[in-house]
Design a protein around this motif. Structure first.
Motif, PDB file in Angstrom:
ATOM      1  N   ASP A   1      -2.784  -0.288   4.671  1.00 45.82           N
ATOM      2  CA  ASP A   1      -3.655  -1.413   4.339  1.00 45.82           C
ATOM      3  C   ASP A   1      -4.890  -1.441   5.221  1.00 45.82           C
ATOM      4  O   ASP A   1      -4.831  -1.161   6.413  1.00 45.82           O
ATOM      5  CB  ASP A   1      -2.889  -2.740   4.491  1.00 45.82           C
ATOM      6  CG  ASP A   1      -1.851  -2.906   3.403  1.00 45.82           C
ATOM      7  OD1 ASP A   1      -2.139  -2.487   2.259  1.00 45.82           O
ATOM      8  OD2 ASP A   1      -0.761  -3.421   3.700  1.00 45.82           O
ATOM      9  N   LYS A   2      -5.975  -1.796   4.579  1.00 45.48           N
ATOM     10  CA  LYS A   2      -7.237  -2.000   5.253  1.00 45.48           C
ATOM     11  C   LYS A   2      -7.053  -2.987   6.413  1.00 45.48           C
ATOM     12  O   LYS A   2      -6.300  -3.945   6.282  1.00 45.48           O
ATOM     13  CB  LYS A   2      -8.144  -2.658   4.203  1.00 45.48           C
ATOM     14  CG  LYS A   2      -9.583  -2.536   4.395  1.00 45.48           C
ATOM     15  CD  LYS A   2     -10.195  -3.017   3.071  1.00 45.48           C
ATOM     16  CE  LYS A   2     -11.650  -3.251   3.257  1.00 45.48           C
ATOM     17  NZ  LYS A   2     -12.304  -3.447   1.973  1.00 45.48           N
ATOM     18  N   HIS A   3      -7.721  -2.721   7.533  1.00 40.08           N
ATOM     19  CA  HIS A   3      -7.623  -3.688   8.625  1.00 40.08           C
ATOM     20  C   HIS A   3      -8.937  -3.724   9.394  1.00 40.08           C
ATOM     21  O   HIS A   3      -9.591  -2.692   9.568  1.00 40.08           O
ATOM     22  CB  HIS A   3      -6.445  -3.373   9.547  1.00 40.08           C
ATOM     23  CG  HIS A   3      -6.415  -1.948  10.014  1.00 40.08           C
ATOM     24  ND1 HIS A   3      -7.089  -1.532  11.137  1.00 40.08           N
ATOM     25  CD2 HIS A   3      -5.828  -0.846   9.496  1.00 40.08           C
ATOM     26  CE1 HIS A   3      -6.890  -0.228  11.296  1.00 40.08           C
ATOM     27  NE2 HIS A   3      -6.142   0.210  10.306  1.00 40.08           N
TER      28      HIS A   3
ATOM     29  N   ASN B   1     -11.978  -1.938   8.110  1.00 43.95           N
ATOM     30  CA  ASN B   1     -11.918  -0.487   7.900  1.00 43.95           C
ATOM     31  C   ASN B   1     -10.730  -0.098   7.025  1.00 43.95           C
ATOM     32  O   ASN B   1      -9.703  -0.767   7.040  1.00 43.95           O
ATOM     33  CB  ASN B   1     -11.762   0.241   9.237  1.00 43.95           C
ATOM     34  CG  ASN B   1     -13.100   0.483   9.912  1.00 43.95           C
ATOM     35  OD1 ASN B   1     -14.159   0.360   9.289  1.00 43.95           O
ATOM     36  ND2 ASN B   1     -13.048   0.800  11.187  1.00 43.95           N
ATOM     37  N   PRO B   2     -10.876   1.016   6.302  1.00 41.34           N
ATOM     38  CA  PRO B   2      -9.710   1.508   5.564  1.00 41.34           C
ATOM     39  C   PRO B   2      -8.637   2.002   6.525  1.00 41.34           C
ATOM     40  O   PRO B   2      -8.941   2.386   7.651  1.00 41.34           O
ATOM     41  CB  PRO B   2     -10.266   2.688   4.754  1.00 41.34           C
ATOM     42  CG  PRO B   2     -11.600   3.008   5.295  1.00 41.34           C
ATOM     43  CD  PRO B   2     -12.077   1.854   6.112  1.00 41.34           C
TER      44      PRO B   2
ATOM     45  N   LYS C   1      -4.444  -0.329  -4.905  1.00 42.89           N
ATOM     46  CA  LYS C   1      -5.347  -0.011  -3.791  1.00 42.89           C
ATOM     47  C   LYS C   1      -6.404   1.009  -4.226  1.00 42.89           C
ATOM     48  O   LYS C   1      -6.186   1.794  -5.149  1.00 42.89           O
ATOM     49  CB  LYS C   1      -4.556   0.581  -2.619  1.00 42.89           C
ATOM     50  CG  LYS C   1      -3.586  -0.393  -1.998  1.00 42.89           C
ATOM     51  CD  LYS C   1      -2.985   0.206  -0.750  1.00 42.89           C
ATOM     52  CE  LYS C   1      -1.675  -0.429  -0.380  1.00 42.89           C
ATOM     53  NZ  LYS C   1      -1.744  -1.891  -0.229  1.00 42.89           N
TER      54      LYS C   1
ATOM     55  N   ASP D   1      -9.348   0.826   0.512  1.00 39.54           N
ATOM     56  CA  ASP D   1      -8.185   0.425   1.306  1.00 39.54           C
ATOM     57  C   ASP D   1      -7.665   1.576   2.179  1.00 39.54           C
ATOM     58  O   ASP D   1      -7.292   1.354   3.328  1.00 39.54           O
ATOM     59  CB  ASP D   1      -7.043  -0.022   0.371  1.00 39.54           C
ATOM     60  CG  ASP D   1      -7.417  -1.267  -0.404  1.00 39.54           C
ATOM     61  OD1 ASP D   1      -7.597  -2.318   0.242  1.00 39.54           O
ATOM     62  OD2 ASP D   1      -7.565  -1.183  -1.646  1.00 39.54           O
ATOM     63  N   THR D   2      -7.618   2.772   1.594  1.00 37.02           N
ATOM     64  CA  THR D   2      -6.954   3.876   2.294  1.00 37.02           C
ATOM     65  C   THR D   2      -7.733   5.185   2.139  1.00 37.02           C
ATOM     66  O   THR D   2      -8.205   5.494   1.051  1.00 37.02           O
ATOM     67  CB  THR D   2      -5.532   4.109   1.712  1.00 37.02           C
ATOM     68  OG1 THR D   2      -4.927   2.856   1.415  1.00 37.02           O
ATOM     69  CG2 THR D   2      -4.655   4.877   2.691  1.00 37.02           C
TER      70      THR D   2
END
Ligand code: GDP
Length: 300
Positions: A95-97, A100-101, A130, A185-186
Protein backbone atom coordinates in the motif's frame (compact mmCIF):
# COMPACT_ATOMS: atom_id res chain seq x y z
CA UNK A 1 -9.11 -21.07 -2.91
CA UNK A 2 -10.75 -24.40 -3.56
CA UNK A 3 -9.19 -24.55 -7.01
CA UNK A 4 -5.74 -23.72 -5.69
CA UNK A 5 -6.10 -26.24 -2.96
CA UNK A 6 -7.03 -28.91 -5.49
CA UNK A 7 -4.02 -28.06 -7.60
CA UNK A 8 -1.64 -28.42 -4.69
CA UNK A 9 -3.35 -31.52 -3.42
CA UNK A 10 -2.99 -33.31 -6.75
CA UNK A 11 0.76 -33.35 -6.60
CA UNK A 12 1.25 -33.45 -2.88
CA UNK A 13 -1.24 -35.79 -1.34
CA UNK A 14 1.20 -38.68 -1.71
CA UNK A 15 3.22 -37.26 1.15
CA UNK A 16 0.23 -37.04 3.43
CA UNK A 17 -1.17 -40.41 2.46
CA UNK A 18 2.11 -42.20 3.13
CA UNK A 19 2.41 -40.58 6.53
CA UNK A 20 -1.19 -41.15 7.51
CA UNK A 21 -1.09 -44.80 6.47
CA UNK A 22 1.93 -45.39 8.68
CA UNK A 23 0.62 -43.41 11.62
CA UNK A 24 -2.67 -45.28 11.55
CA UNK A 25 -1.05 -48.65 12.22
CA UNK A 26 -2.12 -50.46 15.37
CA UNK A 27 1.28 -50.24 16.95
CA UNK A 28 4.28 -48.37 15.66
CA UNK A 29 7.71 -49.98 15.75
CA UNK A 30 11.04 -48.16 15.72
CA UNK A 31 11.27 -49.00 12.02
CA UNK A 32 7.89 -47.37 11.40
CA UNK A 33 9.03 -44.19 13.11
CA UNK A 34 12.23 -44.21 11.06
CA UNK A 35 10.13 -44.57 7.94
CA UNK A 36 7.94 -41.64 8.96
CA UNK A 37 11.06 -39.55 9.47
CA UNK A 38 12.39 -40.66 6.07
CA UNK A 39 9.18 -39.63 4.35
CA UNK A 40 9.43 -36.16 5.89
CA UNK A 41 13.10 -35.80 4.92
CA UNK A 42 12.37 -37.00 1.39
CA UNK A 43 9.71 -34.31 1.19
CA UNK A 44 12.41 -31.69 1.83
CA UNK A 45 11.23 -30.92 5.37
CA UNK A 46 14.86 -31.00 6.52
CA UNK A 47 16.55 -33.33 8.98
CA UNK A 48 16.13 -31.33 12.19
CA UNK A 49 12.45 -30.38 11.75
CA UNK A 50 11.66 -33.96 10.68
CA UNK A 51 13.23 -35.26 13.84
CA UNK A 52 11.31 -32.72 15.94
CA UNK A 53 8.02 -33.70 14.35
CA UNK A 54 8.67 -37.41 14.84
CA UNK A 55 9.77 -36.95 18.47
CA UNK A 56 6.66 -34.95 19.25
CA UNK A 57 4.32 -37.42 17.55
CA UNK A 58 6.06 -40.32 19.26
CA UNK A 59 5.63 -38.76 22.67
CA UNK A 60 1.99 -38.04 22.00
CA UNK A 61 1.28 -41.58 20.83
CA UNK A 62 3.07 -42.99 23.89
CA UNK A 63 1.27 -40.75 26.34
CA UNK A 64 -2.17 -40.83 24.78
CA UNK A 65 -2.19 -44.39 23.47
CA UNK A 66 -3.75 -45.59 20.25
CA UNK A 67 -5.81 -43.06 18.35
CA UNK A 68 -8.19 -43.24 15.43
CA UNK A 69 -7.23 -42.06 11.94
CA UNK A 70 -8.92 -38.68 12.38
CA UNK A 71 -7.04 -37.98 15.58
CA UNK A 72 -3.77 -39.08 14.03
CA UNK A 73 -4.40 -36.75 11.13
CA UNK A 74 -5.22 -33.86 13.45
CA UNK A 75 -2.04 -34.50 15.39
CA UNK A 76 0.11 -34.54 12.28
CA UNK A 77 -1.64 -31.44 10.96
CA UNK A 78 -0.91 -29.61 14.19
CA UNK A 79 2.77 -30.60 14.12
CA UNK A 80 3.27 -29.54 10.51
CA UNK A 81 1.57 -26.20 11.09
CA UNK A 82 3.67 -25.64 14.21
CA UNK A 83 6.85 -26.21 12.17
CA UNK A 84 5.64 -23.88 9.40
CA UNK A 85 4.96 -21.13 11.92
CA UNK A 86 1.28 -20.21 12.02
CA UNK A 87 1.93 -16.76 13.44
CA UNK A 88 4.64 -15.46 11.11
CA UNK A 89 3.68 -12.19 9.40
CA UNK A 90 2.85 -13.09 5.80
CA UNK A 91 1.05 -10.01 4.56
CA UNK A 92 2.69 -8.01 1.78
CA UNK A 93 3.37 -4.30 2.19
CA UNK A 94 1.90 -3.09 -1.07
CA UNK A 95 0.00 0.00 0.00
CA UNK A 96 0.96 3.53 -0.80
CA UNK A 97 2.33 5.39 2.21
CA UNK A 98 3.39 8.96 2.87
CA UNK A 99 2.35 9.89 -0.66
CA UNK A 100 4.77 7.37 -2.18
CA UNK A 101 4.00 4.03 -3.80
CA UNK A 102 5.01 0.87 -1.98
CA UNK A 103 8.06 -0.60 -3.70
CA UNK A 104 8.53 -4.33 -4.09
CA UNK A 105 11.83 -5.76 -5.37
CA UNK A 106 11.66 -9.26 -6.83
CA UNK A 107 14.97 -11.14 -6.68
CA UNK A 108 16.19 -14.67 -7.31
CA UNK A 109 18.12 -16.96 -9.64
CA UNK A 110 17.16 -16.83 -13.33
CA UNK A 111 14.59 -19.40 -14.28
CA UNK A 112 13.00 -19.61 -10.85
CA UNK A 113 9.96 -17.63 -12.06
CA UNK A 114 10.82 -14.03 -11.13
CA UNK A 115 9.26 -12.36 -14.15
CA UNK A 116 6.21 -14.60 -14.06
CA UNK A 117 5.73 -13.95 -10.33
CA UNK A 118 6.11 -10.20 -10.90
CA UNK A 119 3.35 -10.37 -13.53
CA UNK A 120 1.09 -12.54 -11.42
CA UNK A 121 1.57 -10.32 -8.37
CA UNK A 122 0.65 -7.28 -10.47
CA UNK A 123 -2.46 -9.14 -11.56
CA UNK A 124 -3.48 -9.77 -7.93
CA UNK A 125 -2.90 -6.13 -6.98
CA UNK A 126 -4.76 -4.72 -10.00
CA UNK A 127 -7.56 -7.14 -9.19
CA UNK A 128 -7.67 -5.59 -5.71
CA UNK A 129 -8.17 -2.19 -7.32
CA UNK A 130 -4.58 -0.96 -7.00
CA UNK A 131 -2.60 0.83 -9.67
CA UNK A 132 0.77 -0.74 -10.48
CA UNK A 133 3.93 0.21 -12.38
CA UNK A 134 6.40 -2.53 -13.32
CA UNK A 135 10.15 -1.99 -13.66
CA UNK A 136 12.06 -4.30 -16.01
CA UNK A 137 15.42 -4.14 -14.24
CA UNK A 138 16.43 -7.57 -15.52
CA UNK A 139 18.39 -6.00 -18.35
CA UNK A 140 20.76 -8.94 -18.59
CA UNK A 141 18.36 -11.50 -20.02
CA UNK A 142 17.29 -10.08 -23.40
CA UNK A 143 13.77 -11.48 -23.39
CA UNK A 144 13.00 -10.57 -19.78
CA UNK A 145 11.86 -7.00 -20.49
CA UNK A 146 9.66 -8.10 -23.42
CA UNK A 147 8.17 -10.79 -21.23
CA UNK A 148 7.41 -8.26 -18.50
CA UNK A 149 5.88 -5.78 -20.96
CA UNK A 150 3.58 -8.58 -22.15
CA UNK A 151 2.60 -9.34 -18.57
CA UNK A 152 1.96 -5.65 -17.94
CA UNK A 153 -0.34 -5.43 -20.95
CA UNK A 154 -2.11 -8.57 -19.90
CA UNK A 155 -2.81 -7.44 -16.34
CA UNK A 156 -3.21 -3.70 -16.89
CA UNK A 157 0.05 -2.27 -15.53
CA UNK A 158 2.52 0.03 -17.24
CA UNK A 159 6.04 -1.34 -17.65
CA UNK A 160 9.12 0.87 -17.53
CA UNK A 161 12.07 -0.59 -19.43
CA UNK A 162 15.53 0.57 -20.40
CA UNK A 163 17.91 -0.14 -23.25
CA UNK A 164 19.07 -3.74 -23.65
CA UNK A 165 22.04 -4.51 -21.38
CA UNK A 166 21.52 -1.11 -19.77
CA UNK A 167 22.00 -0.27 -16.13
CA UNK A 168 19.44 -2.14 -13.96
CA UNK A 169 19.62 0.51 -11.25
CA UNK A 170 18.67 3.28 -13.66
CA UNK A 171 15.64 1.31 -14.88
CA UNK A 172 14.59 0.79 -11.25
CA UNK A 173 15.08 4.50 -10.60
CA UNK A 174 12.95 5.46 -13.62
CA UNK A 175 10.20 3.02 -12.69
CA UNK A 176 9.93 4.41 -9.16
CA UNK A 177 10.06 7.96 -10.49
CA UNK A 178 7.23 7.14 -12.86
CA UNK A 179 5.27 5.46 -10.08
CA UNK A 180 5.60 8.55 -7.90
CA UNK A 181 4.67 10.89 -10.76
CA UNK A 182 1.59 8.84 -11.59
CA UNK A 183 0.64 8.43 -7.95
CA UNK A 184 0.30 4.66 -8.22
CA UNK A 185 -0.08 2.34 -5.26
CA UNK A 186 2.70 -0.15 -5.98
CA UNK A 187 5.89 -0.34 -8.03
CA UNK A 188 7.26 -3.84 -8.61
CA UNK A 189 10.86 -4.17 -9.79
CA UNK A 190 11.94 -7.36 -11.58
CA UNK A 191 15.72 -7.83 -11.19
CA UNK A 192 18.40 -9.91 -12.86
CA UNK A 193 19.42 -13.15 -11.18
CA UNK A 194 22.57 -14.26 -12.87
CA UNK A 195 24.87 -15.87 -10.36
CA UNK A 196 28.08 -14.71 -12.04
CA UNK A 197 29.98 -13.88 -8.93
CA UNK A 198 28.65 -13.43 -5.47
CA UNK A 199 30.30 -10.04 -5.17
CA UNK A 200 28.89 -8.93 -8.55
CA UNK A 201 25.41 -9.96 -7.57
CA UNK A 202 25.61 -8.27 -4.18
CA UNK A 203 26.92 -5.09 -5.76
CA UNK A 204 24.21 -5.02 -8.38
CA UNK A 205 21.27 -5.73 -6.06
CA UNK A 206 22.64 -3.39 -3.43
CA UNK A 207 22.95 -0.65 -6.00
CA UNK A 208 19.41 -1.18 -7.33
CA UNK A 209 18.10 -0.93 -3.79
CA UNK A 210 20.12 2.16 -2.89
CA UNK A 211 19.09 3.94 -6.06
CA UNK A 212 15.40 3.21 -5.40
CA UNK A 213 15.81 4.49 -1.86
CA UNK A 214 16.82 7.91 -3.15
CA UNK A 215 13.12 8.35 -3.91
CA UNK A 216 11.09 5.87 -1.89
CA UNK A 217 11.46 3.14 0.70
CA UNK A 218 11.80 -0.46 -0.47
CA UNK A 219 8.93 -2.12 1.38
CA UNK A 220 9.35 -5.71 0.28
CA UNK A 221 12.24 -7.72 -1.11
CA UNK A 222 10.69 -10.95 -2.34
CA UNK A 223 13.01 -13.85 -3.00
CA UNK A 224 11.67 -16.15 -5.69
CA UNK A 225 12.59 -19.76 -5.13
CA UNK A 226 11.77 -22.74 -7.36
CA UNK A 227 10.27 -25.42 -5.11
CA UNK A 228 11.35 -28.19 -7.48
CA UNK A 229 15.05 -27.47 -6.91
CA UNK A 230 14.85 -28.52 -3.28
CA UNK A 231 17.95 -28.22 -1.18
CA UNK A 232 20.06 -26.98 -4.14
CA UNK A 233 17.78 -23.99 -4.49
CA UNK A 234 18.39 -23.23 -0.84
CA UNK A 235 22.12 -22.94 -1.36
CA UNK A 236 21.59 -20.36 -4.09
CA UNK A 237 18.98 -18.55 -2.06
CA UNK A 238 21.49 -18.00 0.71
CA UNK A 239 23.61 -15.86 -1.63
CA UNK A 240 20.66 -13.54 -2.26
CA UNK A 241 19.84 -13.35 1.41
CA UNK A 242 23.39 -12.14 2.00
CA UNK A 243 23.13 -9.58 -0.79
CA UNK A 244 19.87 -7.94 0.25
CA UNK A 245 17.59 -7.99 3.22
CA UNK A 246 14.86 -10.43 2.13
CA UNK A 247 11.40 -9.76 3.60
CA UNK A 248 9.55 -12.73 2.16
CA UNK A 249 9.72 -15.74 -0.12
CA UNK A 250 7.65 -16.55 -3.17
CA UNK A 251 7.85 -20.30 -3.64
CA UNK A 252 7.13 -21.11 -7.28
CA UNK A 253 6.26 -24.30 -9.17
CA UNK A 254 4.58 -25.87 -6.16
CA UNK A 255 2.27 -27.46 -8.72
CA UNK A 256 5.22 -29.48 -9.98
CA UNK A 257 6.52 -31.07 -6.80
CA UNK A 258 5.32 -33.46 -4.16
CA UNK A 259 7.90 -32.03 -1.80
CA UNK A 260 5.91 -29.48 0.11
CA UNK A 261 8.33 -29.72 3.01
CA UNK A 262 10.57 -27.18 1.29
CA UNK A 263 8.39 -24.50 2.92
CA UNK A 264 9.68 -25.54 6.33
CA UNK A 265 13.29 -25.92 5.17
CA UNK A 266 13.49 -22.56 3.42
CA UNK A 267 12.02 -20.62 6.30
CA UNK A 268 14.44 -22.26 8.69
CA UNK A 269 17.34 -21.58 6.38
CA UNK A 270 16.58 -17.94 5.63
CA UNK A 271 14.57 -16.90 8.65
CA UNK A 272 11.86 -15.24 6.54
CA UNK A 273 8.30 -16.39 5.92
CA UNK A 274 6.98 -17.81 2.68
CA UNK A 275 4.40 -15.23 1.64
CA UNK A 276 3.33 -16.40 -1.81
CA UNK A 277 3.13 -19.69 -3.67
CA UNK A 278 3.18 -20.18 -7.44
CA UNK A 279 0.85 -22.90 -8.61
CA UNK A 280 1.19 -22.76 -12.38
CA UNK A 281 2.15 -20.61 -15.35
CA UNK A 282 -1.15 -18.78 -15.75
CA UNK A 283 -1.96 -15.25 -14.57
CA UNK A 284 -4.13 -16.45 -11.70
CA UNK A 285 -1.74 -19.09 -10.44
CA UNK A 286 -0.35 -17.16 -7.48
CA UNK A 287 -1.77 -17.50 -3.99
CA UNK A 288 -1.00 -16.07 -0.59
CA UNK A 289 0.64 -18.73 1.53
CA UNK A 290 -1.65 -19.89 4.29
CA UNK A 291 -0.23 -22.61 6.59
CA UNK A 292 -3.54 -24.29 7.48
CA UNK A 293 -4.79 -24.55 3.91
CA UNK A 294 -1.35 -25.67 2.77
CA UNK A 295 -1.11 -28.49 5.30
CA UNK A 296 -4.66 -29.58 4.49
CA UNK A 297 -3.65 -29.77 0.83
CA UNK A 298 -0.58 -31.84 1.67
CA UNK A 299 -2.54 -34.24 3.86
CA UNK A 300 -5.19 -34.67 1.19
P1 GDP B 1 12.87 -15.80 -14.33
O1 GDP B 1 14.04 -16.09 -15.21
O2 GDP B 1 13.18 -16.05 -12.90
O3 GDP B 1 12.26 -14.47 -14.57
O4 GDP B 1 11.79 -16.92 -14.70
P2 GDP B 1 10.46 -16.83 -15.57
O5 GDP B 1 9.45 -15.97 -14.90
O6 GDP B 1 10.80 -16.53 -16.97
O7 GDP B 1 9.92 -18.35 -15.43
C1 GDP B 1 10.66 -19.46 -15.89
C2 GDP B 1 9.67 -20.56 -16.31
O8 GDP B 1 8.98 -21.06 -15.17
C3 GDP B 1 8.59 -20.09 -17.25
O9 GDP B 1 8.36 -21.07 -18.22
C4 GDP B 1 7.36 -19.92 -16.36
O10 GDP B 1 6.15 -20.06 -17.05
C5 GDP B 1 7.58 -21.03 -15.36
N1 GDP B 1 6.91 -20.79 -14.08
C6 GDP B 1 7.00 -19.70 -13.27
N2 GDP B 1 6.26 -19.86 -12.15
C7 GDP B 1 5.68 -21.10 -12.24
C8 GDP B 1 4.80 -21.86 -11.38
O11 GDP B 1 4.39 -21.47 -10.28
N3 GDP B 1 4.42 -23.11 -11.83
C9 GDP B 1 4.87 -23.61 -13.03
N4 GDP B 1 4.47 -24.82 -13.36
N5 GDP B 1 5.70 -22.92 -13.84
C10 GDP B 1 6.09 -21.68 -13.47
Amino acid sequence: LQRLRARLARSQSTLGQGLLALLSRDSLTDDDWDEIEDILITADVGVTPSRMIVDELRTRVRVDGKRGPDEVKAMLREQLIAQIGPDLPRGLKVDKHGGNPAVVMVVGVNGTGKTTTTGKLARVLVGDGKSVVLGAADTFRAAAADQLVTWGERVGARTVRGPEAGDPASVAFEAVKEGIAEGVDTVIIDTAGRLHTKVGLMDELGKVKRVIEKQAAVDEVLLVLDATTGQNGLTQARVFAEAVNITGIALTKMDGTAKGGIVIAVQRELGVPVKLVGLGEGPDDLAPFEPGAFVDAILG
